[in-house]
Design a protein around this motif. Sequence first.
Motif, PDB file in Angstrom:
ATOM      1  N   ALA A   1       0.711   4.271  -2.682  1.00 18.02           N
ATOM      2  CA  ALA A   1       0.345   5.628  -2.274  1.00 18.02           C
ATOM      3  C   ALA A   1       1.403   6.650  -2.687  1.00 18.02           C
ATOM      4  O   ALA A   1       1.070   7.780  -3.062  1.00 18.02           O
ATOM      5  CB  ALA A   1       0.126   5.671  -0.767  1.00 18.02           C
ATOM      6  N   SER A   2       2.655   6.260  -2.647  1.00 16.10           N
ATOM      7  CA  SER A   2       3.726   7.214  -2.941  1.00 16.10           C
ATOM      8  C   SER A   2       4.114   7.259  -4.412  1.00 16.10           C
ATOM      9  O   SER A   2       4.463   8.320  -4.929  1.00 16.10           O
ATOM     10  CB  SER A   2       4.957   6.872  -2.098  1.00 16.10           C
ATOM     11  N   GLN A   3       4.036   6.108  -5.106  1.00 16.56           N
ATOM     12  CA  GLN A   3       4.535   6.047  -6.474  1.00 16.56           C
ATOM     13  C   GLN A   3       3.488   5.618  -7.503  1.00 16.56           C
ATOM     14  O   GLN A   3       3.791   5.540  -8.692  1.00 16.56           O
ATOM     15  CB  GLN A   3       5.724   5.066  -6.551  1.00 16.56           C
ATOM     16  N   SER A   4       2.274   5.302  -7.060  1.00 15.94           N
ATOM     17  CA  SER A   4       1.222   4.769  -7.956  1.00 15.94           C
ATOM     18  C   SER A   4       1.700   3.514  -8.666  1.00 15.94           C
ATOM     19  O   SER A   4       1.453   3.304  -9.854  1.00 15.94           O
ATOM     20  CB  SER A   4       0.789   5.823  -8.982  1.00 15.94           C
ATOM     21  N   VAL A   5       2.426   2.671  -7.900  1.00 18.19           N
ATOM     22  CA  VAL A   5       2.957   1.418  -8.432  1.00 18.19           C
ATOM     23  C   VAL A   5       2.326   0.265  -7.663  1.00 18.19           C
ATOM     24  O   VAL A   5       2.295   0.263  -6.432  1.00 18.19           O
ATOM     25  CB  VAL A   5       4.489   1.363  -8.303  1.00 18.19           C
ATOM     26  N   ILE A   6       1.822  -0.716  -8.416  1.00 12.50           N
ATOM     27  CA  ILE A   6       1.222  -1.907  -7.816  1.00 12.50           C
ATOM     28  C   ILE A   6       2.260  -3.016  -7.808  1.00 12.50           C
ATOM     29  O   ILE A   6       2.696  -3.483  -8.867  1.00 12.50           O
ATOM     30  CB  ILE A   6      -0.035  -2.338  -8.598  1.00 12.50           C
ATOM     31  N   GLY A   7       2.677  -3.401  -6.612  1.00 14.58           N
ATOM     32  CA  GLY A   7       3.646  -4.481  -6.449  1.00 14.58           C
ATOM     33  C   GLY A   7       3.313  -5.296  -5.218  1.00 14.58           C
ATOM     34  O   GLY A   7       2.569  -4.860  -4.330  1.00 14.58           O
TER      35      GLY A   7
ATOM     36  N   LYS B   1       0.822  -1.206   0.000  1.00  8.81           N
ATOM     37  CA  LYS B   1       0.000   0.000   0.000  1.00  8.81           C
ATOM     38  C   LYS B   1       0.864   1.267   0.000  1.00  8.81           C
ATOM     39  O   LYS B   1       0.516   2.263  -0.646  1.00  8.81           O
ATOM     40  CB  LYS B   1      -0.925  -0.002   1.214  1.00  8.81           C
ATOM     41  N   LYS B   2       1.975   1.244   0.733  1.00  8.66           N
ATOM     42  CA  LYS B   2       2.828   2.433   0.802  1.00  8.66           C
ATOM     43  C   LYS B   2       3.429   2.753  -0.561  1.00  8.66           C
ATOM     44  O   LYS B   2       3.503   3.916  -0.972  1.00  8.66           O
ATOM     45  CB  LYS B   2       3.924   2.217   1.830  1.00  8.66           C
ATOM     46  N   MET B   3       3.873   1.733  -1.284  1.00  9.37           N
ATOM     47  CA  MET B   3       4.451   1.962  -2.604  1.00  9.37           C
ATOM     48  C   MET B   3       3.400   2.506  -3.565  1.00  9.37           C
ATOM     49  O   MET B   3       3.685   3.372  -4.394  1.00  9.37           O
ATOM     50  CB  MET B   3       5.046   0.651  -3.139  1.00  9.37           C
TER      51      MET B   3
END
Length: 511
Positions: free
Chosen positions: A339-345, A335-337
């Motif tokens: 929220a900060s980068q708009s990246v789904i991983g 979720k943090k990634m």
Amino acid sequence: MVLLAAAVCNKGGKAIISRQFVEMNRSRIEGLLAAFPKLMNTGKQHTFVETESVRYVYQPLEKLYMLLITTKASNILEDLETLRLFARVIPEYCRNLEESDIVDQAFQLIFAFDEIVALGYRENVNLAQIRTFTEMDSHEEKVFMAVRQTQEKEAKDQMRKKAKELARQRQDAERSGRAAGLGSGGFGSSSFNRGSDTTSIIDTTPMEPVKPAYNPPSRPAGKGKALNLKSRKQDVDSFVGQLQSEGEKVTSVNQSTNKAMAKVATPAANQEGVHIRVEESINVTAGRDGGLQALELHGIIKLKVNDEKLARSVLHVINNDKKGISLQTHPNIDKKMFASQSVIGLKNPEKPFPIGQDIGVLKWRFTTQDESFMPLSINCWPNESGSGCDVNIEYELEQEDLELNDVQITIPIPSGVGAPVVGDCDGDYTYDSRKNQLHWTLPVIDASNKSGSMEFSVSGHPDDFFPVNVSFVSKKSYCDIQISDLRLLEDDSPAKYSSEVCFYVDKYEIV
């Protein structure tokens, strides 16, 4: 208004059917109906007469009367409006206004009467709603009955095959027994007797009855306990096909949705190592006089990994939405990634995405009552004329960046009035006489033809042409969620992927 009873009687005051909405015994209602013809004055044009205790409100129906018995304190204008609705219900079930027809359809008429009045008070319903409530047509019931018939047919076929197989086994055993007895003549009669014994044992073995039950398809070998839905879907499709072959036009929201999604779905042969699907469904309820009652949209991004080498990938998302949607990631997504980068991983990079499965990784929801957010607005204007109603219906594309495909606007038509006479029409139209529906179809609605109209005339009341239903499909996202890039987690190198967008209608009606 307190409505005591509703009845259809002849000119002599004999009740053909009568429905009491308050506690009244039979002798009381028969006495009131018998007194009705004696109170009428043939020289006046009034449609009601009064006694010391009750009021009769009536309307002639050829040789019969539609009669309401109310209290004297009730509102005569509301009584007359209710009487007109009762009088319009009768021809819905009885083609000829004869006593025999009324008796034959007595239960259907009483059910319809109960939809109009409850405990003596008028319900806020129109003729189209009454028709819907009394029919209670169930697509699920039709599919279930077709499923059962198909299962019975399959069970009978299985029984015949089993019976043939057992008969063939018995014949083979008889032939082998006879051959053994004849081919061993040098051993005397003992060998022949063994063959006879074998034959007699087979003959006397009772045949196990084959139960006419449905044999579900065998499960594939493995330890998994997941329910296999593929065969069931194929069965349901075949059952719906059987209904259509028998003349039954089967339509439902799910079926329309499946057809719409199939038109924009990417074939499996054209999918890359990773296939991404952006899917949105919309529910809209709007008022006939304008205004949006409710709009709810659900969206989801599904990820399908076809190549095991790409199971550890990250997805870059561009959110161009300005409507204020609510986003939510899957619990296994970082979720943090996002929220900060708009990246789904993946939250745990050591655990890759499953292979060959559609995995929902991001979903969103949007609700509003602001009509400016409607994809398509529909205005339906029925105007009563001397011979029926002149209906003008028009559409307006509110979101000009959208392109709507396979648009179908469905208008209900009163039963028993025949096909509507269509004047000007942008696009094509068809009339379904069995469903009493007029289908207005347009292949594409976009900024180049963002408005259009259709006019038609038919007998009926303005309330008969609602609700209007709309369906469409689009290859553009309503909330403008886009996929910009797919990269490998190990070395951040770009990876090939295929993608598709499907925006479709779950329910869209003007009530």
